[in-house]
Design a protein around this motif. Structure first.
Motif, short mmCIF file in Angstrom:
data_model
loop_
_atom_site.label_atom_id
_atom_site.label_comp_id
_atom_site.label_asym_id
_atom_site.label_seq_id
_atom_site.Cartn_x
_atom_site.Cartn_y
_atom_site.Cartn_z
N ASP A 1 80.17 46.86 -33.43
CA ASP A 1 81.11 47.16 -34.51
C ASP A 1 81.62 45.88 -35.16
OD1 ASP A 1 83.42 46.15 -33.14
OD2 ASP A 1 83.53 48.01 -32.00
N GLY A 2 82.46 46.05 -36.19
CA GLY A 2 82.90 44.95 -37.03
C GLY A 2 83.49 43.77 -36.29
N ARG A 3 84.11 44.04 -35.13
CA ARG A 3 84.74 42.95 -34.38
C ARG A 3 83.74 41.92 -33.88
NH1 ARG A 3 87.41 46.17 -29.59
NH2 ARG A 3 85.62 47.50 -29.99
N TYR A 4 82.49 42.35 -33.71
CA TYR A 4 81.54 41.50 -32.98
C TYR A 4 80.39 40.98 -33.83
CZ TYR A 4 84.10 42.92 -28.84
OH TYR A 4 85.09 43.11 -27.92
N ARG A 5 80.51 41.12 -35.16
CA ARG A 5 79.44 40.68 -36.07
C ARG A 5 79.09 39.20 -35.86
NH1 ARG A 5 79.97 45.26 -39.56
NH2 ARG A 5 79.71 46.68 -37.82
N VAL A 6 80.13 38.39 -35.66
CA VAL A 6 79.91 36.95 -35.51
C VAL A 6 79.42 36.64 -34.09
CG1 VAL A 6 81.03 34.69 -35.62
CG2 VAL A 6 81.66 36.47 -37.26
N GLN A 7 80.15 37.20 -33.14
CA GLN A 7 79.85 36.90 -31.73
C GLN A 7 78.41 37.26 -31.35
OE1 GLN A 7 82.81 38.39 -28.98
NE2 GLN A 7 81.35 38.43 -27.28
N VAL A 8 77.94 38.40 -31.85
CA VAL A 8 76.61 38.85 -31.43
C VAL A 8 75.54 37.84 -31.86
CG1 VAL A 8 76.05 40.25 -33.48
CG2 VAL A 8 75.14 40.90 -31.23
N LYS A 9 75.77 37.23 -33.02
CA LYS A 9 74.78 36.26 -33.51
C LYS A 9 74.69 35.04 -32.60
CE LYS A 9 75.35 37.54 -38.32
NZ LYS A 9 76.11 37.16 -39.51
N ALA A 10 75.84 34.68 -32.04
CA ALA A 10 75.85 33.52 -31.16
C ALA A 10 75.25 33.84 -29.80
CB ALA A 10 77.29 33.01 -31.00
N GLU A 11 75.26 35.10 -29.42
CA GLU A 11 74.89 35.43 -28.06
C GLU A 11 73.48 35.97 -27.87
OE1 GLU A 11 79.25 36.20 -26.01
OE2 GLU A 11 78.12 37.96 -26.64
N VAL A 12 72.92 36.64 -28.87
CA VAL A 12 71.59 37.21 -28.64
C VAL A 12 70.51 36.41 -29.37
CG1 VAL A 12 72.60 39.52 -28.36
CG2 VAL A 12 71.49 38.89 -30.53
N ASP A 13 69.32 36.44 -28.83
CA ASP A 13 68.17 35.71 -29.38
C ASP A 13 67.56 36.56 -30.50
OD1 ASP A 13 65.68 34.71 -29.95
OD2 ASP A 13 65.17 34.28 -27.87
N PRO A 14 67.69 36.09 -31.75
CA PRO A 14 67.27 36.94 -32.86
C PRO A 14 65.74 37.18 -32.90
CG PRO A 14 67.86 34.75 -33.63
CD PRO A 14 68.20 34.79 -32.18
N ALA A 15 65.00 36.39 -32.17
CA ALA A 15 63.56 36.63 -32.13
C ALA A 15 63.24 37.90 -31.34
CB ALA A 15 62.84 35.44 -31.49
N HIS A 16 64.16 38.32 -30.49
CA HIS A 16 63.89 39.49 -29.64
C HIS A 16 64.87 40.63 -29.84
CE1 HIS A 16 61.78 36.16 -27.65
NE2 HIS A 16 60.92 37.09 -27.29
N PHE A 17 66.08 40.31 -30.31
CA PHE A 17 67.11 41.34 -30.45
C PHE A 17 67.62 41.36 -31.89
CE2 PHE A 17 67.21 40.00 -26.04
CZ PHE A 17 67.17 41.22 -25.35
N THR A 18 67.84 42.55 -32.43
CA THR A 18 68.33 42.68 -33.81
C THR A 18 69.72 43.31 -33.81
OG1 THR A 18 66.05 43.15 -34.43
CG2 THR A 18 67.76 43.58 -36.09
N PRO A 19 70.73 42.56 -34.24
CA PRO A 19 72.05 43.19 -34.35
C PRO A 19 72.03 44.31 -35.39
CG PRO A 19 72.21 40.79 -34.44
CD PRO A 19 70.75 41.13 -34.57
N VAL A 20 72.67 45.43 -35.08
CA VAL A 20 72.71 46.58 -35.98
C VAL A 20 74.18 46.94 -36.21
CG1 VAL A 20 72.00 48.99 -36.34
CG2 VAL A 20 70.55 47.44 -34.99
N PRO A 21 74.61 46.96 -37.48
CA PRO A 21 76.02 47.30 -37.74
C PRO A 21 76.29 48.76 -37.40
CG PRO A 21 74.83 47.08 -39.81
CD PRO A 21 73.87 46.68 -38.71
N TRP A 22 77.33 48.97 -36.61
CA TRP A 22 77.63 50.30 -36.12
C TRP A 22 79.13 50.52 -36.22
CZ3 TRP A 22 80.32 51.23 -31.33
CH2 TRP A 22 80.32 52.58 -30.92
N PRO A 23 79.65 51.66 -36.67
CA PRO A 23 78.95 52.95 -36.83
C PRO A 23 78.26 53.13 -38.18
CG PRO A 23 81.28 53.26 -37.18
CD PRO A 23 81.09 51.80 -36.87
N GLU A 24 78.21 52.09 -39.03
CA GLU A 24 77.58 52.26 -40.33
C GLU A 24 76.16 52.80 -40.17
OE1 GLU A 24 79.20 49.72 -39.23
OE2 GLU A 24 80.68 49.03 -40.68
N THR A 25 75.39 52.24 -39.23
CA THR A 25 74.06 52.76 -38.95
C THR A 25 74.16 53.72 -37.77
OG1 THR A 25 73.07 50.69 -39.67
CG2 THR A 25 71.68 52.16 -38.35
#
Lengths: 605, 605
Positions: B78-102
């Motif tokens: 969700d919106g709180r973690y848009r920034v944090q998720v980018k710092a924590e997951v490897d974008p080559a293997h994991f794709t952040p998905v905005p939720w509940p929008e998606t």
């Protein structure tokens, strides 16, 4: 004369009618029948032929219903009508039932044996109403039977004919959008939703859609009719075609047909579907007819309701103009009342005198009708929020009374609704504190800004918090939607604890907190407001209210010291605007009075 | 040390784990698997063995889930973690998905062919969650498959064991009601509702019911367990019995049995019913097990939730006492920060320094734990409402920064949660206006009175109206429920736009409006408040808030002239009470500082 003050009472008429109805029910093998106040259009005002509840029981309130069984006749009424019902119905034959505290299904369960058959007229009840009653009757063995003909109509030998009010055009310039544009807009929404047609059963929806107004029922200039709009923009209107003259016919054009009411049933059974029908307002029969053909139905709100609620700039301009005329009439009334107050001992003045004076002043300002019966309530009567004055109830205004006047007009360009509360001479100082709290609540709503997404249930508390701080409250909503040249009570949006539909630009609402001390006095202050866009430094989509109503708010009832500087500033700015807008419309002594009534509070409080 | 500041990052670990999971799924003939952040108890804090989402993806936020398919791994946040998720997951293997929008069902529809089989662990998802996802998947041909064992657990070779935190008794004197009384009260409600038993899956419900506290998860002193309460008052607890020492066992008595977790399945399948289960919180598996025996289920809220939310006088007394200790610790922190502010150039101070200092001060006041990780956020970090400081993010506090500290403690008699916002030296005057608006909103909620029946959604706007007047707002609720020696975020009541559960006496809530200017600064002011009865001259049942939190609110950030006299009076009275209550608990320089910090605003603003 728009308002009448006759005391309705012909108590001897009702028991024979009840007996006749019971014979009719027995002949039809029914154990009971529902007699609602509503007509097929669920409107606030019904035509004389649809006043079945009043004809049967004597009860003339604007909401309620009667359930007749072989040995009982329960008149279900809400809190507003507890007192009135006792004065109007014969307790030997009719029993008032508090509603919604008592569920009709529970009452029926008590009144009837298992296997009881209760008839209802499926044109007079919404699908939702019938569903809820059926849900309540699960397990009781009592069945609801939709009847082909209404038993009350069968015994009502001198039932009036349906009204044939002449239809007039609502000018495109005031509507701000042609009927063709409106039809195209609604049709587009139907296409996008994959709906072939929508059934419109609310007269104000059809009247708005086609830019027409009628004269079928008092106070509400709608054309009583049904309509079907198809996804190609074609509209079929079902009502007495005699209402439509050649000019109106020509203006409606070839894509709008006007058919007699008997054509509705075949039209409903010939739709391909999916058909959009609103379970909250459409008669149970409309659903049943479409279902009988296995045509798919989409249950969704009437597609006109929301577009109609969001007024366009031309509609808002018309409403603004109507409110200036109305504000001038109210100003004249307030000035006249102030001149009469010192003379009350010598020259009696009654609630009806006030209502008649106001009607005369509004008539001089060009109203086509009043928008509802004026609530002219003095002293203890003002504590009854929906007080209706009649020759029987009519009170003399006494020195020291608080007078509450809630009224409105139907103008050529819009609809008004305003309440002012006035001291008739020096009043009990105890009135000031609640009066000021009511005023603070009204100011709080007037000046609030809020982001898109906020609904009436979210801002209702702003109007109440000042009263709440005193342990006080009022038992009605803070505001209702208002139509533009249509119903003075218009859905779907309200300012109330249960209204969760987001507020949108162009919606017009009343803002009318109040306070009622039973047996003593009542207070209500009401302006109409329209939602407009506002700026945000953070790029948020903000909304706020523009005030439409301009007439002095009595300053003598304000308790010194309770208002904050910001509230004083709002009131002074409001009064300055009242002076600017209304002073050019009034003359002589009224203008002088207005000058004094709209001075800044400054040191005077 | 309760809080750690380690930067979680071991980016190389996750791709092999993802690959292993995909092999496991292929072996089970599955096209995908849901990896939620939640454990079987839907709590805010999970035990190490339940941190499957973080173990698999690297994302450590407190909400979210991952959907793994053969070629995608979507991390829904969700919106709180848009920034944090980018710092924590490897974008080559994991794709952040905005939720509940998606919606996950839409994402799955895109990601998988018709006939796709998605596994889930039915202990980790509520019945409601699964129902909603199934609703979204209607027509896609994609099936959700409840799995007997969790594929992540199958490949997580060094998965930690379940916690075995020692259970302690929560004293009856602090609880205000014995466990036997509570059991009798809940059992009575079950009997009256015709329910044979209720399944409790929320650890705080069981902990409250039995007057026990645990040490299974950090910050939240609950006993991780399930329970079944029967209509005769007997309770069976399901968890590792090793957590319960002899003294606790003896106190619980013979009507409470403690059984190992493996006994839960047979217990659920042996119930006669009707069984009350809460679809909002109980695992899908709990429903499925009861349904497998065709035992009737009543879907209704956990019967403990509302009784737990309405604190009794002893619980409120405990909370008051805890808040005095906490207010003293906060006062010491504020005084210390004021002493450090002028030296920032010479003696660097970081966000972690502040959090550690506060933890030390609270430890000296006897906390058993912190109630959540302290949000110590300076400058632009304060604009992130749920900022979590780590060694990587740790900012130096610069002169002119606005510092936001949101923190709380778990005391022997209650739970605290407080936020203060402070100027670190002379700050940009532009901060004052929103700071004052936030303060006005906080004061409005603090002093509102309201009738019974009003819910959080009705008063939320009172906290926002001052900000709204500037075109400003905040994108979080105004307040959450708080447990008494339990979860700092406790259901079911909140002050937010969507909380329609009526407010009741004894409920404890936070009152924390805020304002966030991205990249610049953030403001939040938070006190805890408890609902109490109030008098009404009209005999209405009125409620109001008593403030529980006592610590100075910074006066230097107030914009002169924006506060009304009533607001100034509230703040002065609050500060006078802070002085009265906290000054006896602090000494020397802190006491002198407190005297100055709690002076009336008077001429000083």
């Amino acid at each position: 004369m728009f308002q009448t003050y006759d005391s309705y009472s012909n108590p001897a008429a009702h028991p024979p009618r009840l007996a006749a109805l019971r014979r009719e029910l027995a002949a039809r093998d029914l154990d009971g029948f529902l007699v609602p106040r509503a007509d097929a259009h669920q409107g606030e005002y019904v035509a004389a032929r649809d006043a079945r509840l009043a004809w049967l029981t004597g009860f003339t309130g604007s909401a309620g219903f009667c359930i007749v069984t072989p040995d009982r006749a329960g008149v279900f009424i809400d809190g507003r009508y507890r007192v009135q019902v006792k004065a109007e119905v014969d307790p030997a034959h009719f029993t008032p039932v508090p509603w919604p505290e008592t569920r009709p299904s529970d009452w029926l369960h008590q009144a009837l044996p298992e296997g009881g058959r209760i008839g209802y007229d499926p044109w007079l009840h919404t699908r939702r109403e019938i569903r809820e009653m059926e849900k309540g009757l699960v397990g009781t063995g009592i069945a609801l039977i939709a009847l082909e003909t209404n038993p009350v109509d069968a015994i009502w030998t001198d039932q009036p004919e349906p009204p044939v009010g002449v239809v007039r055009l609502w000018p495109d310039a005031v509507a701000g959008e042609t009927a063709a544009e409106k039809r195209a807009r609604i049709a587009d929404a139907l296409r996008k939703a994959g709906q072939q047609a929508a059934v419109l059963t609310l007269p104000d929806s059809v009247s708005w859609l086609l830019n027409i107004r009628g004269a079928d029922v008092p106070k509400n200039p709608v054309v009583q009719c049904f309509a079907i709009i198809e996804e190609n923009g074609h509209v079929a209107v079902f009502t007495d075609p005699a209402k439509f003259g050649p000019e109106v016919r020509a203006a409606l054009g070839n894509e709008v047909s006007v058919l007699p009411l008997v054509a509705l049933t075949p039209a409903l059974t010939n739709l391909a579907g999916p058909v959009r029908v609103d379970p909250a307002s459409a008669p149970d029969r409309v659903f049943a007819l479409i279902e009988s053909m296995k045509t798919p139905i989409v249950e969704a709100p009437d597609p006109v309701i929301l577009p109609k609620a969001c007024k366009n700039p031309a509609e808002v301009a018309g409403m603004r103009a109507a409110h200036l005329q109305d504000g001038a009439a109210i100003t004249e009334l307030l000035c006249w009342l102030d001149s009469r107050a010192p003379l009350l001992g010598a020259e009696p003045l009654t609630e009806i005198d006030v209502a008649q004076k106001l009607e005369a002043l509004r008539t001089a300002r060009g109203i086509l009708d009043i928008s509802f019966d004026t609530i002219s309530a003095t002293g203890p009567h003002a504590a009854i929020p929906h007080y209706h004055v009649s020759q029987d109830s009519n009170l003399r205004i006494e020195p020291g009374h608080v007078l509450l006047v809630d009224s409105g007009g139907q103008y050529e360009n819009g609809t008004t609704d305003i309440t002012r509360t006035l001291p008739m001479g020096p009043v009990d100082p105890a009135v000031r504190r609640p009066y000021t709290r009511v005023l603070q609540g009204m100011i709080a709503v007037s000046q609030v800004q809020f982001p898109k997404g906020v609904a009436g249930c979210h801002i209702d508390a702003l109007a109440r918090a000042p009263l709440w701080s005193e342990g006080m409250d009022y038992d009605h909503g803070t505001g209702h939607g208002v139509g533009a040249g249509l119903s003075v009570h218009e859905g779907p949006v309200r300012i109330s604890r249960i209204s969760d539909i987001p507020l949108q630009p162009g919606m017009i609402l009343s803002n009318e907190p109040g306070y009622y001390r039973e047996g003593a006095f009542g207070i209500r202050i009401e302006n109409l407001i329209v939602i407009e866009n506002r700026q945000s430094p953070d790029g948020r989509e903000m909304l706020g209210f523009e005030t439409l109503t301009f007439a002095p708010i009595d300053r003598r009832l304000i308790e010194p010291g309770l208002l904050s500087p910001a509230e004083v500033a709002w009131l002074d700015a409001y009064h300055a605007e009242v002076w600017d807008k209304i002073s050019p419309l009034v003359e002589g002594g009224v203008r002088d009075w207005l000058f004094l009534a709209t001075r800044p509070l400054g040191g005077s409080v």
